[in-house]
Design an enzyme around this catalytic site. Structure first.
Site, PDB file in Angstrom:
ATOM      1  N   SER A 134       0.918  -1.265   0.025  1.00  0.00           N
ATOM      2  CA  SER A 134      -0.001   0.065   0.420  1.00  0.00           C
ATOM      3  C   SER A 134       0.681   1.630   0.248  1.00  0.00           C
ATOM      4  CB  SER A 134      -0.644  -0.506   1.488  1.00  0.00           C
ATOM      5  OG  SER A 134      -2.160   0.720   0.550  1.00  0.00           O
ATOM      6  N   HIS A 170      -4.668  -1.828  -4.010  1.00  0.00           N
ATOM      7  CA  HIS A 170      -5.872  -1.938  -3.278  1.00  0.00           C
ATOM      8  C   HIS A 170      -6.783  -1.603  -5.090  1.00  0.00           C
ATOM      9  CE1 HIS A 170      -3.948  -2.289   0.178  1.00  0.00           C
ATOM     10  NE2 HIS A 170      -4.068  -1.205   0.430  1.00  0.00           N
TER      11      HIS A 170
END
Length: 242
Positions: A134, A170
């Protein structure tokens, strides 16, 4: 000299049995890329939780995950001060570095205060594998999309730029991600953007994409580019890690 290598992911953790989260195949693959397997010694993983403010509980969870996986997890904390005197020397001693998720903009600001923008380039060029999830994926790129400023996602364009492309994390799991990447690529705010579903990682050798890998079946990586003023998305071949 080892080829500079980055593993940029939207994964790395799996539900644990004795602990809340264990290291998944992507974390272990970062160490494999570093050549740390089969050496007769415990692999050394530098760990940074800067993006979540160096929360001690989170660091302890990752140390537990390392213990269960037979990996030596060595945290670099920057709050309230660095926990080591020689940051660069500490990072150079690791087989790989894993950067956890959180606020990528806060991470970049704190890193620059401590000179880590320049340090990480030298560490990367020296052959220590850089990896993360991330925020720990976007940071190595020029930019991407972030919730650093609030629940409505915004672009980030001040990444370290070791990878001369942008990054969407994501991609399948958060509904704002894909449309925002497409809009920003169409507008020219982002350039060529490599994106990962949850559980997928991008392996860069030098500054170019070498392969896409997954720890979850039927998940993919993608590239989004501006073609004739429109964002065009292409799914990339993705290998499932065993």
């Amino acid at each position: 000299m080892k080829t500079p290598t980055i593993l940029a992911t939207s994964g790395g953790y799996v539900p644990g049995t004795r602990v809340r989260a264990e290291f998944g195949p992507l974390v272990k693959y970062a160490l494999e890329l570093a050549g740390a397997g089969g050496t007769g010694r415990t692999p050394k993983l530098g760990y940074l939780a800067t993006a979540c403010g160096d929360q001690l509980s989170q660091i302890a969870e990752r140390e537990d995950a390392g213990r269960l996986a037979g990996i030596e997890v060595n945290p670099l904390r920057l709050f309230v001060m660095p926990n080591v005197e020689d940051i660069e020397g500490f990072l150079m001693e690791q087989d790989a570095i894993w950067v956890d998720g959180g606020s990528v903009e806060n991470l970049l600001a704190v890193w620059r205060v401590h000179g880590l923008d320049a340090i990480f380039r030298r560490v990367w060029e020296a052959g220590v594998v850089l990896a993360g999830v991330s925020a720990g994926s976007i940071c190595w790129h020029r930019g991407g999309t972030t919730d650093s400023f609030g629940p409505t996602l915004r672009p980030v364009t001040d990444g370290l730029g070791l990878i001369p492309y942008d990054n969407g994390v994501h991609y399948d799991a958060e509904e704002q991600r894909r449309p925002l990447v497409h809009r920003l690529v169409t507008e020219g705010t982002l350039g060529r953007t490599y994106c990962t579903d949850n559980g997928v990682g991008l392996v860069y050798r030098g500054s170019e994409l070498a392969e896409c890998v997954a720890e979850v079946p039927e998940r993919s990586a993608y590239v989004v580019e501006n073609v004739g003023g429109e964002a065009v998305e292409e799914a990339l071949p993705t290998r499932l890690l065993q």
